[in-house]
Design a protein around this motif. Sequence first.
Motif, PDB file in Angstrom:
ATOM      1  N   ALA A 108       1.030  -1.364   0.102  1.00  0.00           N
ATOM      2  CA  ALA A 108       0.184   0.126   0.055  1.00  0.00           C
ATOM      3  C   ALA A 108       0.594   1.347  -0.017  1.00  0.00           C
ATOM      4  N   LEU A 109       2.050   1.248   0.757  1.00  0.00           N
ATOM      5  CA  LEU A 109       2.987   2.388   0.765  1.00  0.00           C
ATOM      6  C   LEU A 109       3.337   2.885  -0.795  1.00  0.00           C
ATOM      7  N   GLY A 110       3.170   2.141  -1.762  1.00  0.00           N
ATOM      8  CA  GLY A 110       3.668   2.226  -3.043  1.00  0.00           C
ATOM      9  C   GLY A 110       2.919   2.997  -3.786  1.00  0.00           C
ATOM     10  N   ASN A 111       1.411   3.521  -3.245  1.00  0.00           N
ATOM     11  CA  ASN A 111       0.732   4.528  -3.699  1.00  0.00           C
ATOM     12  C   ASN A 111       1.029   5.865  -3.417  1.00  0.00           C
ATOM     13  N   PHE A 112       1.907   6.059  -2.476  1.00  0.00           N
ATOM     14  CA  PHE A 112       2.244   7.409  -2.156  1.00  0.00           C
ATOM     15  C   PHE A 112       3.547   7.843  -2.648  1.00  0.00           C
ATOM     16  N   ARG A 113       3.259   8.116  -3.900  1.00  0.00           N
ATOM     17  CA  ARG A 113       4.189   8.460  -4.927  1.00  0.00           C
ATOM     18  C   ARG A 113       4.919  10.022  -4.529  1.00  0.00           C
ATOM     19  N   GLY A 114       5.934  10.085  -4.224  1.00  0.00           N
ATOM     20  CA  GLY A 114       6.744  11.217  -4.140  1.00  0.00           C
ATOM     21  C   GLY A 114       6.603  11.692  -2.749  1.00  0.00           C
ATOM     22  N   HIS A 115       6.198  10.845  -1.689  1.00  0.00           N
ATOM     23  CA  HIS A 115       6.020  11.115  -0.435  1.00  0.00           C
ATOM     24  C   HIS A 115       7.081  10.468   0.467  1.00  0.00           C
ATOM     25  N   PRO A 116       8.055  11.550   0.732  1.00  0.00           N
ATOM     26  CA  PRO A 116       9.195  11.000   1.521  1.00  0.00           C
ATOM     27  C   PRO A 116       9.127  10.210   2.812  1.00  0.00           C
ATOM     28  N   GLN A 117       7.840  10.350   3.505  1.00  0.00           N
ATOM     29  CA  GLN A 117       7.502   9.462   4.652  1.00  0.00           C
ATOM     30  C   GLN A 117       7.528   7.888   4.252  1.00  0.00           C
ATOM     31  N   ALA A 118       6.722   7.823   3.109  1.00  0.00           N
ATOM     32  CA  ALA A 118       6.435   6.414   2.669  1.00  0.00           C
ATOM     33  C   ALA A 118       7.684   5.863   2.448  1.00  0.00           C
ATOM     34  N   ALA A 119       8.344   6.499   1.635  1.00  0.00           N
ATOM     35  CA  ALA A 119       9.589   5.931   1.034  1.00  0.00           C
ATOM     36  C   ALA A 119      10.562   5.541   2.037  1.00  0.00           C
ATOM     37  N   ASP A 120      10.571   6.536   3.224  1.00  0.00           N
ATOM     38  CA  ASP A 120      11.428   6.315   4.285  1.00  0.00           C
ATOM     39  C   ASP A 120      11.217   5.010   5.018  1.00  0.00           C
ATOM     40  N   ALA A 121       9.902   4.889   5.135  1.00  0.00           N
ATOM     41  CA  ALA A 121       9.339   3.630   6.042  1.00  0.00           C
ATOM     42  C   ALA A 121       9.863   2.455   5.041  1.00  0.00           C
ATOM     43  N   LEU A 122       9.845   2.581   3.654  1.00  0.00           N
ATOM     44  CA  LEU A 122      10.249   1.381   2.863  1.00  0.00           C
ATOM     45  C   LEU A 122      11.814   1.084   3.048  1.00  0.00           C
ATOM     46  N   VAL A 123      12.365   2.089   3.021  1.00  0.00           N
ATOM     47  CA  VAL A 123      13.785   1.949   2.908  1.00  0.00           C
ATOM     48  C   VAL A 123      14.281   1.492   4.341  1.00  0.00           C
ATOM     49  N   ALA A 124      13.593   1.948   5.481  1.00  0.00           N
ATOM     50  CA  ALA A 124      13.993   1.509   6.744  1.00  0.00           C
ATOM     51  C   ALA A 124      13.500  -0.162   6.743  1.00  0.00           C
ATOM     52  N   ARG A 125      12.578  -0.506   6.288  1.00  0.00           N
ATOM     53  CA  ARG A 125      12.095  -2.002   6.205  1.00  0.00           C
ATOM     54  C   ARG A 125      13.033  -2.589   5.582  1.00  0.00           C
ATOM     55  N   LEU A 126      13.327  -2.292   4.395  1.00  0.00           N
ATOM     56  CA  LEU A 126      14.609  -3.076   3.346  1.00  0.00           C
ATOM     57  C   LEU A 126      15.833  -3.115   4.151  1.00  0.00           C
ATOM     58  N   GLY A 127      16.105  -2.121   4.950  1.00  0.00           N
ATOM     59  CA  GLY A 127      17.539  -2.021   5.832  1.00  0.00           C
ATOM     60  C   GLY A 127      17.463  -3.049   6.801  1.00  0.00           C
ATOM     61  N   SER A 128      16.330  -3.091   7.555  1.00  0.00           N
ATOM     62  CA  SER A 128      16.267  -3.979   8.867  1.00  0.00           C
ATOM     63  C   SER A 128      16.018  -5.278   8.670  1.00  0.00           C
ATOM     64  N   GLY A 129      15.278  -5.600   7.410  1.00  0.00           N
ATOM     65  CA  GLY A 129      15.015  -6.961   7.132  1.00  0.00           C
ATOM     66  C   GLY A 129      13.565  -7.477   7.604  1.00  0.00           C
ATOM     67  N   ASP A 130      12.986  -8.353   7.229  1.00  0.00           N
ATOM     68  CA  ASP A 130      11.709  -8.889   7.946  1.00  0.00           C
ATOM     69  C   ASP A 130      11.915 -10.583   7.698  1.00  0.00           C
ATOM     70  N   ASP A 131      11.148 -11.100   8.821  1.00  0.00           N
ATOM     71  CA  ASP A 131      11.254 -12.807   8.719  1.00  0.00           C
ATOM     72  C   ASP A 131      10.638 -13.056   7.120  1.00  0.00           C
TER      73      ASP A 131
END
Length: 868
Positions: free
Chosen positions: A625-648
């Motif tokens: 769902a965060l991909g819908n927020f095009r050009g929104h830094p807060q959405a991109a920041d959250a995704l970058v953080a998730r990719l950096g921290s990983g996920d099970d």
Amino acid sequence: MPNPFVPQDTQARYLIDRPAGVAHIRLDLALDFAARTLSGSAALTLRVRREGLSAVTLSAVDMELHGVTVDGVAVALADVAYDGSSLRVPLHPPRPRGSTLDLVVAYTARPTKGLYFLAPDENDPDRPEQCWTQGQDEDARHVFPCIDVPAEKATTELICLAPRDKVLLSNGDLLERSDVEPNQTRWHYKLSSPQASYLVTLVCGPFAEMRDHASETNVDLYYFLPPHRVADGQRALAKTPRMVDVFSKLIGIPYPHRRYSQVFVADFIFGGMENTTATTLTEQALLDERAALDHDVEPLVAHELAHQWWGDLVTCREWPEAWLNEGFATYFEYVWFEQDRGRDEADWHALAQLDHYLHEANEYQRPIVCRHFRAPIEIFDGHLYEKGGRVLHMLRHLVGDDAFFEALGTYGRRHAGGTVETRDLVRVFEEVTGRSLDRFFDQWVLRPGHPDLRVTWVWDDERKVGQLKVVQTQAGDNVAAYELHVDVGFEIEGRLVTQRFSMGEARQAIDMRLERSPTMVVFDIGGTLLATVKLELPPPLLMRQLAAGPAAIDRIAAARALGDVPEPRVVKALAKAALEDTFWGVRATAVTQLGQMAPRTDALDALLPALSASDPRVRRAAAAALGNFRGHPQAADALVARLGSGDDSVFVLGNAARALGQTRDPRAVALLPTLFATPSFQDTVKVGALDGLGASSSEAAIDPLIAAYHPGASAAARRAALKAVAQAAEGTTHKRRVREHLEGALGDRDFTVRAAAAIGLLTLRDRKAEPALEAALRRETDGRAQRFIDRTLRHLRDPGADDGTLGTLKAEVERLRDTLKGMQERVERLETPAVSVLPAKPPATKPPRRPRPAARREDKKPRSKPRR
């Protein structure tokens, strides 16, 4: 108007003449892995149906004939007419009707279809040395001479010499396994119940064998697995014993054989294939421990098992009737989930299936029973599977559980060992229920399309009357109103009142006299209709339904409707559901709908906590769902953080990578290629990163995407790289370079990758690709890839054609990966007034429950085959 299913000049297909029928097939064969050949003899016992039969014609493709005998007497090969696809053997003297004869053909085959040999190579050094057959739909003729139509069923026997270091599996019971020289093993299988030729199987490879047992039905179970994936195989197949017992009880027919085998093979061209007693499954269905956190293959396992009744024991007479195989197996996916996990999980799975059909229907609509196709594989689509399964679900809702399962058992017993058409099913259900069902089957099975519904509710407080208005807005050539049987729930002072309405008009209004204004109005309670439904109810009613709908599917319907109402109070209601609903599917849907409200910042704020939800399936929805927020830094920041921290969950990471590219954040082009080396189930993370690069629409993504397509990459990665590079190249100066890259991929060794290349060329919309596509179409051997390439050519030649084609083609390739992705297809149309009917008194109260089968406590669901 949707595009036609096939070109309008496509001829109708009918069953061939069969002047002789097959009673028994005995194959005595030898495998040569080095030469990739199959040699030996096919002995067919035939029954003569036509008086004075002077010749027998068999299908046999690209075989070298060594000899033919009839009743032990040699027939001169010069007298045998063989054109490379059809074999005609003369009979001297002509045979009388009712007589039998034994026809033996000695031959060698080097099949390009039907039988596939695998071996390691420079691009895939770990590929095992295996061979396996795949006969559906008309490919058995490449393996042995036969009458290759489902109407012709025979008992079968296979004797085969294979290398001693391999295991060989076929239909039925293993009668003998003996070692012979040099380094060969002779295997002898026999199936004593009749089956169609497309179900004859031969699988050979270095498999580990596991055994299990279905205790209630006393069925022996065998699992054949790659030796290094035994634990993964146990994980995938653990519930098979209970599935066998549950299906046997519900259908009322015990599993019809002594044993049931499942074998996992490499590079399989479907998700699974229900060969009688011996299902073949793709190795891609083997789940590692991490993938099993939020993914399972039970729908595939249950689907193929259900085919042992629906398709194998009872077989469609001809391919136009194949929904009697595939629709049934698809519905028994639901049946399994219902029994094993409960109704909410079953309804969630059924909703994904409905979404798949509706997405496909946005491009074309055809009757489920359809004779107009160029090759049978073309009808193995969302109409055959998902729509077919949904029709059975509505039939069950109409007649009730007890009658539904009683009728299924009667139908199965009456036609066991034989073949069926839709009218056979109709007549049994009419006998059992006493209902006239011709209209039901006419509108849902024999007619294309589905209803598009617009539903409104208005309350008149002075009169204490509410008006429920349902308008059927479907357009096109098939606009006749559907007869609908719909349950509607009304909540009054915390008490749920339900009423079933029969609606047969295109515009219908029903006035309900109630004690007071309801706090909730649930249309199609339980979600049984095959339809698009636009709920235009007052937001308070929908918010109450979201909070307290009687079933999860009702709350999901409310969440989807509220996604079209971007108001602060709605955002709060969705946010609450995303965090608190008891069913993960409702939470995930609420998250998805918050994403649809982009770029609202309050929706984003409500969405972000879901990225840390405990259930990985909710986190997956949040990442997407965060991909819908095009050009929104807060959405991109959250995704970058998730990719950096990983996920099970590898699926969360794959969605996060895809969504980061969709936000068009400049960090995506640098970050996503670093994920290519991340190991994951079916390359999920890498595919997400490739998709994200394509969605980034950055010219800088083109070089890494071109480089990502190489022979050593997985088929999933190669598909994704081709589709993504076409997307990234749109509107750039790189279109010629990318077009030539995609044209080269039309020769890929995997048919799904070739299909993806065709889709990429359609994305570019460059008519200069037509010669390459025409050449690819001429050499293509897989019917599904042929369809993709042909549709691309037709669309390029007619740029004004419906734009839904591209999206549907993309979705179909994903389906070939056994991935069902929910898609929302809702059509808004103009409301028209209708006549109302006023009941004299409020409806009776009854609990909001779906009917349950008499002898069942929990069960549901199968399916696979991307489709086949």
